[in-house]
Motif scaffolding. Sequence first.
Motif, PDB file in Angstrom:
ATOM      1  N   VAL A  76     -12.233  31.886  27.448  1.00  0.00           N
ATOM      2  CA  VAL A  76     -12.530  33.229  27.940  1.00  0.00           C
ATOM      3  C   VAL A  76     -11.625  34.192  27.183  1.00  0.00           C
ATOM      4  O   VAL A  76     -10.432  33.914  26.999  1.00  0.00           O
ATOM      5  CB  VAL A  76     -12.294  33.353  29.459  1.00  0.00           C
ATOM      6  CG1 VAL A  76     -12.354  34.817  29.905  1.00  0.00           C
ATOM      7  CG2 VAL A  76     -13.318  32.517  30.224  1.00  0.00           C
ATOM      8  N   ASP A  96     -10.327  38.249  26.900  1.00  0.00           N
ATOM      9  CA  ASP A  96     -10.256  39.569  27.532  1.00  0.00           C
ATOM     10  C   ASP A  96      -9.167  40.376  26.831  1.00  0.00           C
ATOM     11  O   ASP A  96      -7.985  40.275  27.166  1.00  0.00           O
ATOM     12  CB  ASP A  96      -9.956  39.435  29.024  1.00  0.00           C
ATOM     13  CG  ASP A  96     -10.033  40.767  29.763  1.00  0.00           C
ATOM     14  OD1 ASP A  96     -10.106  41.820  29.094  1.00  0.00           O
ATOM     15  OD2 ASP A  96     -10.003  40.763  31.009  1.00  0.00           O
ATOM     16  N   ARG A 126      -6.471  41.233  37.559  1.00  0.00           N
ATOM     17  CA  ARG A 126      -7.428  40.960  36.481  1.00  0.00           C
ATOM     18  C   ARG A 126      -7.118  39.617  35.818  1.00  0.00           C
ATOM     19  O   ARG A 126      -8.023  38.830  35.520  1.00  0.00           O
ATOM     20  CB  ARG A 126      -7.380  42.086  35.450  1.00  0.00           C
ATOM     21  CG  ARG A 126      -8.437  41.967  34.354  1.00  0.00           C
ATOM     22  CD  ARG A 126      -8.310  43.081  33.328  1.00  0.00           C
ATOM     23  NE  ARG A 126      -9.353  43.012  32.333  1.00  0.00           N
ATOM     24  CZ  ARG A 126     -10.438  43.773  32.322  1.00  0.00           C
ATOM     25  NH1 ARG A 126     -10.614  44.684  33.263  1.00  0.00           N
ATOM     26  NH2 ARG A 126     -11.352  43.640  31.369  1.00  0.00           N
ATOM     27  N   GLY A 169      -8.240  36.838  38.043  1.00  0.00           N
ATOM     28  CA  GLY A 169      -9.689  36.697  37.987  1.00  0.00           C
ATOM     29  C   GLY A 169     -10.160  35.981  36.738  1.00  0.00           C
ATOM     30  O   GLY A 169     -11.076  35.142  36.790  1.00  0.00           O
ATOM     31  N   ARG A 170      -9.556  36.294  35.611  1.00  0.00           N
ATOM     32  CA  ARG A 170      -9.940  35.625  34.364  1.00  0.00           C
ATOM     33  C   ARG A 170      -9.554  34.147  34.385  1.00  0.00           C
ATOM     34  O   ARG A 170     -10.301  33.287  33.898  1.00  0.00           O
ATOM     35  CB  ARG A 170      -9.291  36.326  33.178  1.00  0.00           C
ATOM     36  CG  ARG A 170      -9.867  37.695  32.878  1.00  0.00           C
ATOM     37  CD  ARG A 170     -11.362  37.651  32.667  1.00  0.00           C
ATOM     38  NE  ARG A 170     -11.866  38.885  32.074  1.00  0.00           N
ATOM     39  CZ  ARG A 170     -13.145  39.182  31.963  1.00  0.00           C
ATOM     40  NH1 ARG A 170     -14.061  38.328  32.422  1.00  0.00           N
ATOM     41  NH2 ARG A 170     -13.525  40.321  31.413  1.00  0.00           N
ATOM     42  N   ARG A 183      -9.371  32.280  37.020  1.00  0.00           N
ATOM     43  CA  ARG A 183     -10.338  31.633  37.905  1.00  0.00           C
ATOM     44  C   ARG A 183     -11.678  31.441  37.206  1.00  0.00           C
ATOM     45  O   ARG A 183     -12.380  30.453  37.446  1.00  0.00           O
ATOM     46  CB  ARG A 183     -10.499  32.462  39.181  1.00  0.00           C
ATOM     47  CG  ARG A 183      -9.315  32.325  40.134  1.00  0.00           C
ATOM     48  CD  ARG A 183      -9.432  33.238  41.334  1.00  0.00           C
ATOM     49  NE  ARG A 183      -8.391  32.945  42.320  1.00  0.00           N
ATOM     50  CZ  ARG A 183      -8.058  33.753  43.309  1.00  0.00           C
ATOM     51  NH1 ARG A 183      -8.676  34.928  43.457  1.00  0.00           N
ATOM     52  NH2 ARG A 183      -7.104  33.413  44.163  1.00  0.00           N
ATOM     53  N   GLN A 184     -12.015  32.370  36.328  1.00  0.00           N
ATOM     54  CA  GLN A 184     -13.250  32.239  35.553  1.00  0.00           C
ATOM     55  C   GLN A 184     -13.185  31.012  34.642  1.00  0.00           C
ATOM     56  O   GLN A 184     -14.158  30.261  34.520  1.00  0.00           O
ATOM     57  CB  GLN A 184     -13.473  33.501  34.726  1.00  0.00           C
ATOM     58  CG  GLN A 184     -14.753  33.496  33.903  1.00  0.00           C
ATOM     59  CD  GLN A 184     -14.901  34.769  33.066  1.00  0.00           C
ATOM     60  OE1 GLN A 184     -14.170  35.747  33.252  1.00  0.00           O
ATOM     61  NE2 GLN A 184     -15.837  34.761  32.141  1.00  0.00           N
ATOM     62  N   VAL A 185     -12.039  30.806  34.003  1.00  0.00           N
ATOM     63  CA  VAL A 185     -11.875  29.632  33.146  1.00  0.00           C
ATOM     64  C   VAL A 185     -11.942  28.359  33.985  1.00  0.00           C
ATOM     65  O   VAL A 185     -12.593  27.379  33.606  1.00  0.00           O
ATOM     66  CB  VAL A 185     -10.543  29.686  32.368  1.00  0.00           C
ATOM     67  CG1 VAL A 185     -10.431  28.488  31.430  1.00  0.00           C
ATOM     68  CG2 VAL A 185     -10.420  30.978  31.571  1.00  0.00           C
ATOM     69  N   ALA A 215     -13.478  27.941  36.811  1.00  0.00           N
ATOM     70  CA  ALA A 215     -14.854  27.756  37.281  1.00  0.00           C
ATOM     71  C   ALA A 215     -15.762  27.197  36.193  1.00  0.00           C
ATOM     72  O   ALA A 215     -16.789  26.572  36.486  1.00  0.00           O
ATOM     73  CB  ALA A 215     -15.409  29.081  37.794  1.00  0.00           C
ATOM     74  N   ALA A 216     -15.374  27.405  34.940  1.00  0.00           N
ATOM     75  CA  ALA A 216     -16.154  26.876  33.817  1.00  0.00           C
ATOM     76  C   ALA A 216     -15.883  25.394  33.580  1.00  0.00           C
ATOM     77  O   ALA A 216     -16.465  24.797  32.672  1.00  0.00           O
ATOM     78  CB  ALA A 216     -15.852  27.671  32.555  1.00  0.00           C
TER      79      ALA A 216
END
Length: 210
Positions: A33, A35, A54, A57-58, A60-62, A64-65
Amino acid sequence: MATIGFLHTADVHVGTFRTLVRELAPGRDDVHVVDEALLTGARERGVDDDLRDRLRGRLRQVAAAGAGLIVCTCSTLSGHAERLSAEVGVPVLRVDRPMAEAAVAAGRRIGVVAAVASTLTPTVDLLASYAGPGTRIVEAPCLDAWPLFESGDLDGYARRIAEHARTLDVDVVVLAQASMAAAEVLLADLGKPVFSSPRAAVRRADRLLG
């Protein structure tokens, strides 16, 4: 095999770290990810609550992937990212931790080269946390190199970093940002240890995932 996740603040790092995973951890998947606003925000106003949200959140995005572990490749933010591990739900490794451990074992006078001012304090603090008595950490900013990186002149950026590193009266050179890895190659003839973070971080991540 568990997946290594990466959080970057520049697109160029995706290729660098993907190549290292293929070389050092063949068969292991990787997710990325990017950003850029994370570093921009940190440079402009520091790591405030909004930026920390922020960053969380990023991460958590990684996760979740599918990442089993996340490497934050921005030295300005990686310490903050590491401290968010429990909230993210997977371990977070700051990219410069393995490099710092190796650097303090290699000499007593350590020069820290950084092209972004916001990287200096986190890197110096990390080195100091491992350093023994008699170790001296020398800040060596090379801020005029960063516009070269931002303009996409990566070769010029690496050359400027290497040129600056050659002027330092130190025992060990630490290239504080992952973006500086190419300068390590240019300094192969320096006659003193030079450390950059990407390769050591990928090795550590692979070992931690087992």
